[in-house]
Design a protein around this motif. Sequence first.
Motif, short mmCIF file in Angstrom:
data_model
loop_
_atom_site.label_atom_id
_atom_site.label_comp_id
_atom_site.label_asym_id
_atom_site.label_seq_id
_atom_site.Cartn_x
_atom_site.Cartn_y
_atom_site.Cartn_z
N ALA A 132 5.78 17.84 -8.71
CA ALA A 132 5.72 16.65 -7.84
C ALA A 132 5.89 15.35 -8.63
N PHE A 133 5.81 15.40 -9.94
CA PHE A 133 5.73 14.15 -10.70
C PHE A 133 6.88 13.17 -10.45
N PRO A 134 8.13 13.64 -10.35
CA PRO A 134 9.21 12.67 -10.07
C PRO A 134 8.97 11.85 -8.80
N LEU A 135 8.31 12.47 -7.82
CA LEU A 135 8.00 11.72 -6.59
C LEU A 135 6.97 10.63 -6.87
N TYR A 136 6.01 10.93 -7.74
CA TYR A 136 5.02 9.92 -8.11
C TYR A 136 5.69 8.75 -8.83
N LEU A 137 6.64 9.08 -9.71
CA LEU A 137 7.35 8.01 -10.42
C LEU A 137 8.13 7.14 -9.44
N ARG A 138 8.82 7.81 -8.53
CA ARG A 138 9.68 7.09 -7.60
C ARG A 138 8.87 6.24 -6.62
N ARG A 139 7.89 6.88 -5.99
CA ARG A 139 7.17 6.20 -4.90
C ARG A 139 6.11 5.23 -5.41
N ASN A 140 5.65 5.42 -6.64
CA ASN A 140 4.65 4.48 -7.18
C ASN A 140 5.33 3.50 -8.13
N LEU A 185 0.82 -1.22 0.00
CA LEU A 185 0.00 0.00 0.00
C LEU A 185 0.85 1.27 0.00
N ALA A 186 2.16 1.11 0.15
CA ALA A 186 3.02 2.30 0.13
C ALA A 186 2.89 2.98 -1.23
N GLY A 187 2.92 4.29 -1.21
CA GLY A 187 2.86 5.00 -2.48
C GLY A 187 2.68 6.47 -2.26
N GLN A 188 2.68 7.18 -3.37
CA GLN A 188 2.45 8.63 -3.35
C GLN A 188 1.03 8.87 -3.85
N PRO A 189 0.09 9.16 -2.93
CA PRO A 189 -1.29 9.33 -3.36
C PRO A 189 -1.59 10.78 -3.76
#
Length: 305
Positions: free
Chosen positions: A84-92, A72-76
Motif C-alpha cells: 500500500a505504500f505508494p498510495l500513502y506517498l501519492r495521497r499524503n 484533510l484529504a489523505g490516505q489514513p
Amino acid sequence: MRFVVTGAAGFIGSHLAETLRARGDDVVSVDCFTDYYDPAEKEENARGLDVLRIDLADETLDLDGVDGVFHLAGQPGVRSFGEAFPLYLRRNVLATQRVFQSSAEAGVRVVYASSSSIYGEAERYPTPEETVPRPISPYGITKLACEQLAHAYSTGFGLDAVALRYFTVYGPRQRPDMFFRRVCDLLLGGGTFEIFGTGEQSRSFTEVSDAVRATIAAMDGAPAGATYNVGGGTEASMLEAIALLEGVSGRALDVRHVDRARGDVARTRADVSRIAADLGWEPRVPLADGLSRMWAWASARVATP
Ligand code: NAD
Ligand code: UGA
C-alpha cells in the motif's frame, strides 16, 4: 468566509464541512472518493454537500476568492507496511505538496491534518509538540513528510500552514477500519473482534466534534505556522474501551487476540496545553458520552440501511 475542505466525503472532513456551513461559511468540498473503504459510505457522509471530484495528486485546486484551505484529504491508517505504500506517498505526500503549492501561490492559510502517529513510541507522556518525532509506521512517515513540506513552503514561499496532530478520532461516520467502528459493527451484526496484541495499548481518543472545533479555531485564530496536538482528555486501553461500549450497548463482544500489528504504537497521550493556551481549546466530550453518540449512530445506520 469561503473555505475549501479537502477530504470532505471522509469521516472528519464531512463533519467539518457541515459545521462550517452551519455557521454560515461558503464551503467548497473536494474529494476523489478513493476505494480505501466503500465509496458508498463516502456518498453517505457527503449527503447534502456538493462535492467536487478532484484527485489532488493530479489536479490543481482553484483558490480564486477562497479565504483558507482545510486539507484533510489523505490516505489514513497506521497499518501501512507493504504494497500500500505508494498510495500513502501519492495521497499524503504528493497531494499535500500540490495543495501547499496552490495555497502558497494564492497566499491563503492552510490548516492540515497531521497525526499523533508522527511521534511513534513517544519519549514522554503526555506528549508535547516539541517531542522529537520518531514515527514507526510508513503512514506516520508520510505525515511527518507533510509537516516538513510545510516548513519548506513556509521558508521558500511564506506559506502559512497550521498542522493539527489529531489523536485517534472517533464518533459517527468513523472509518470502517478503525477500532470503535469495528467493535460497533460486530456488536450489531455478530462475529468475532480481532484485537491486535494484548489490548493493553491505549489511546487519547478524540471525539469528532472536539476535533472539528479545534480545526475551525485553528483557521480562525492560530498564529502563522503553528503546530498543535488535538487529543481527547481520556486515555483508555482497548480493553477498557470495549468494556465501555459493551456497557453502552448492553451486549457482549466476542474477542480473539491476534498478533500485535506492525506500525501500531503502545500508547498515545496528548499534551494539549499549547492549543489550550493559544486558542482556548480543550476537549469537551467525555469518552463515555462520545461512545453513546457513536453507538446511537451505528445502530440507527443498521436499522435504516
Ligand atoms: P477518511 O479516509 O475518512 O477521509 C479522507 C478522505 O480523503 C477520503 O474521503 C478520501 O477519498 C479523500 N482523499 C484521499 N486522497 C485524495 C486525493 N488525492 N484527492 C482527493 N481526495 C482524496 O479519513 P479520516 O479518518 O477522516 O482522516 C482525515 C485526515 O485526518 C487524514 O488526512 C488522516 O490521515 C488524518 N488523521 C485522521 C485521524 C483519525 O483518527 N481518523 C487521526 C490522525 C490524522
Ligand atoms: C488512528 C487512525 O486510524 C490514523 O489514521 C491516525 O493517524 C491515528 O489514529 C492517529 O491518532 O494519528 P489508531 O490509533 O491505530 O490510528 O486507531 P484505530 O484504528 O482506532 O486503532 C486503535 C487501536 O485499536 C490500535 O491499537 C489497534 O491496534 C487496535 N485495533 C484496531 C485492534 O486491536 N483491532 C482492530 O480491528 C482495529
